[in-house]
Design a protein around this motif. Structure first.
Motif, short mmCIF file in Angstrom:
data_model
loop_
_atom_site.label_atom_id
_atom_site.label_comp_id
_atom_site.label_asym_id
_atom_site.label_seq_id
_atom_site.Cartn_x
_atom_site.Cartn_y
_atom_site.Cartn_z
N ASN A 18 0.82 -1.21 -0.08
CA ASN A 18 -0.12 -0.07 -0.02
C ASN A 18 0.85 1.27 0.07
O ASN A 18 0.23 2.32 0.12
CB ASN A 18 -0.91 0.09 1.20
CG ASN A 18 -2.03 -1.13 1.16
OD1 ASN A 18 -2.27 -1.54 0.07
ND2 ASN A 18 -2.38 -1.67 2.47
N LEU A 19 2.23 1.26 -0.05
CA LEU A 19 3.10 2.37 0.03
C LEU A 19 2.83 3.13 -1.33
O LEU A 19 2.80 4.44 -0.83
CB LEU A 19 4.50 1.97 -0.19
CG LEU A 19 5.53 3.01 0.18
CD1 LEU A 19 5.35 3.51 1.48
CD2 LEU A 19 6.94 2.27 0.03
N PRO A 20 2.71 2.98 -2.28
CA PRO A 20 2.63 3.94 -3.27
C PRO A 20 1.12 4.71 -3.16
O PRO A 20 0.95 6.09 -3.25
CB PRO A 20 2.38 3.16 -4.67
CG PRO A 20 3.11 2.04 -4.44
CD PRO A 20 2.78 1.79 -2.91
N ILE A 21 0.08 4.13 -2.60
CA ILE A 21 -1.10 4.99 -2.30
C ILE A 21 -1.03 5.88 -0.95
O ILE A 21 -1.32 7.11 -1.17
CB ILE A 21 -2.22 4.00 -1.90
CG1 ILE A 21 -2.56 3.01 -2.98
CG2 ILE A 21 -3.57 4.63 -1.61
CD1 ILE A 21 -3.38 1.82 -3.25
N VAL A 22 -0.32 5.59 -0.32
CA VAL A 22 -0.05 6.32 1.07
C VAL A 22 0.78 7.63 0.47
O VAL A 22 0.71 8.72 0.89
CB VAL A 22 0.63 5.72 2.16
CG1 VAL A 22 1.03 6.83 3.53
CG2 VAL A 22 -0.24 4.61 2.64
N THR A 23 1.91 7.34 -0.29
CA THR A 23 2.57 8.34 -0.64
C THR A 23 1.92 9.42 -1.46
O THR A 23 2.10 10.53 -1.53
CB THR A 23 3.76 8.01 -1.47
OG1 THR A 23 4.47 6.79 -0.64
CG2 THR A 23 4.73 9.02 -1.87
N LEU A 24 1.10 8.98 -2.41
CA LEU A 24 0.06 9.78 -3.06
C LEU A 24 -0.86 10.80 -2.32
O LEU A 24 -1.05 11.89 -2.58
CB LEU A 24 -0.68 8.83 -4.28
CG LEU A 24 -1.48 9.84 -5.17
CD1 LEU A 24 -0.70 10.68 -6.11
CD2 LEU A 24 -2.22 8.53 -6.05
N LEU A 25 -1.31 9.88 -1.29
CA LEU A 25 -2.25 10.86 -0.55
C LEU A 25 -1.36 11.86 0.26
O LEU A 25 -2.05 13.07 0.33
CB LEU A 25 -2.97 9.79 0.57
CG LEU A 25 -4.18 8.95 -0.09
CD1 LEU A 25 -4.29 8.01 1.06
CD2 LEU A 25 -5.15 9.60 -0.55
N VAL A 26 -0.55 11.49 0.58
CA VAL A 26 0.44 12.59 1.48
C VAL A 26 0.85 13.82 0.62
O VAL A 26 0.72 15.04 0.99
CB VAL A 26 1.70 12.11 2.00
CG1 VAL A 26 2.63 13.23 2.65
CG2 VAL A 26 1.37 10.93 3.13
N LEU A 27 1.37 13.39 -0.78
CA LEU A 27 1.44 14.60 -1.78
C LEU A 27 0.15 15.26 -1.84
O LEU A 27 0.22 16.64 -2.11
CB LEU A 27 2.11 13.95 -2.89
CG LEU A 27 3.68 13.21 -2.74
CD1 LEU A 27 3.91 12.76 -4.27
CD2 LEU A 27 4.54 14.38 -2.52
N VAL A 28 -0.80 14.62 -2.25
CA VAL A 28 -2.01 15.40 -2.36
C VAL A 28 -2.45 16.13 -1.25
O VAL A 28 -2.88 17.49 -1.44
CB VAL A 28 -3.25 14.67 -2.67
CG1 VAL A 28 -4.65 15.19 -2.55
CG2 VAL A 28 -3.04 13.61 -4.03
N VAL A 29 -2.14 15.71 -0.07
CA VAL A 29 -2.43 16.71 1.30
C VAL A 29 -1.58 17.95 1.43
O VAL A 29 -2.00 18.77 1.59
CB VAL A 29 -2.40 15.77 2.47
CG1 VAL A 29 -2.44 16.92 3.75
CG2 VAL A 29 -3.60 15.08 2.62
N LEU A 30 -0.08 17.64 1.06
CA LEU A 30 0.69 18.70 1.18
C LEU A 30 0.33 19.76 0.02
O LEU A 30 0.48 21.13 0.30
CB LEU A 30 1.98 18.31 0.57
CG LEU A 30 2.66 17.41 1.91
CD1 LEU A 30 3.92 16.80 1.56
CD2 LEU A 30 2.99 18.41 3.13
N VAL A 31 0.03 19.33 -1.27
CA VAL A 31 -0.30 20.38 -2.18
C VAL A 31 -1.52 21.28 -1.71
O VAL A 31 -1.61 22.59 -2.02
CB VAL A 31 -0.69 19.62 -3.52
CG1 VAL A 31 -1.26 20.48 -4.68
CG2 VAL A 31 0.61 18.92 -4.12
N LEU A 32 -2.76 20.36 -1.15
CA LEU A 32 -3.98 21.32 -0.65
C LEU A 32 -3.63 22.28 0.37
O LEU A 32 -3.91 23.28 0.41
CB LEU A 32 -4.80 20.36 -0.18
CG LEU A 32 -5.52 19.33 -1.43
CD1 LEU A 32 -6.52 18.56 -0.66
CD2 LEU A 32 -6.27 20.21 -2.41
N ALA A 33 -2.55 21.76 1.30
CA ALA A 33 -2.13 22.75 2.34
C ALA A 33 -1.32 23.96 1.99
O ALA A 33 -1.63 25.07 2.34
CB ALA A 33 -1.04 21.92 3.38
N MET A 34 -0.65 23.71 0.76
CA MET A 34 0.17 24.85 0.35
C MET A 34 -0.80 25.71 -0.52
O MET A 34 -0.57 27.07 -0.27
CB MET A 34 1.35 24.35 -0.72
CG MET A 34 2.28 23.59 -0.08
SD MET A 34 3.68 22.71 -1.03
CE MET A 34 4.08 24.41 -1.70
#
Length: 211
Positions: A18-34
């Motif tokens: 499940n690592l690629p999915i988690v990484t993708l979610l983290v990136l999406v969250v960071l982009v939204l936060a920025m």
């Protein structure tokens, strides 16, 4: 002879990660936060600029309203009755001529002796000064505190050369020769109309020269 049933090869088990999915979610969250932080920053800066603009405009408008520019001259302050009354005496003082002050003269500067003369009716500074062979200015200087003379009231200080007490044989001619003055000057100073003197009488001897 080969086996009829060949052996199965070891197949690598497939691992599910499940690592690629988690990484993708983290990136999406960071982009939204920025994106959220950038939006907040932009909105704050725009609001601050609007406030500054409004403050500058308001202060300028207040300053212009506080100091109206007009071509009319400033109105003079209204003077009260008290101010006009205080100004009147000053103007009156300017119009009134200053009274000449009589310079004081000391008896020591003239010399001789001092007597007191009571003013009689019709007498003036000038006539009294002439009687004792003094200048009018000298008599006024000896009496600088006296501004007006009154008959029977005012007493003036008069400087004379001497006061002589008549003795035996002291006729006016002899007394005049003794002090170096004329007989007529002695008669005038003592209010005499006749060349007569009595023993014990005090004769006023004026100065031979006008002081």
């Amino acid at each position: 002879m080969e086996d009829e049933f060949p052996k199965k090869r070891n197949i690598r088990p497939t691992e599910k990660s499940n690592l690629p999915i988690v990484t993708l979610l983290v990136l999406v969250v960071l982009v939204l936060a920025m994106l959220y932080v950038g939006y907040e920053y932009i909105s704050d800066s725009s609001s601050n600029s609007e406030e500054l603009t409004s403050v500058v405009v308001d202060s300028t408008a207040e300053a212009a309203a506080a100091e109206p520019i007009t071509d009319e001259p400033a109105a003079e302050p209204i003077k009260s009755d008290e101010d006009t009354e205080t100004e009147k005496p000053k103007e009156a003082e300017k119009d009134e001529p200053k009274k000449e002050e009589k310079p004081a003269i000391s008896a020591a500067s003239i010399g001789g002796e001092q007597i007191t003369h009571t003013v009689k009716s019709g007498e003036t500074f000038s006539s009294i000064a002439s009687r004792y062979n003094l200048k009018t200015e000298t008599l006024q200087g000896l009496n600088s505190s006296v501004s007006e003379i009154k008959s029977g009231v005012t007493k003036l200080k008069v400087q004379v050369k001497a006061v002589h007490t008549v003795g035996p044989g002291d006729i006016l001619r002899v007394v005049a020769g003794k002090y170096g003055v004329t007989k007529e000057a002695i008669m005038k100073a003592n209010g005499k109309s006749k060349d007569i003197s009595e023993r014990g009488e005090k004769l006023i001897i004026p100065f031979p020269d006008r002081k």
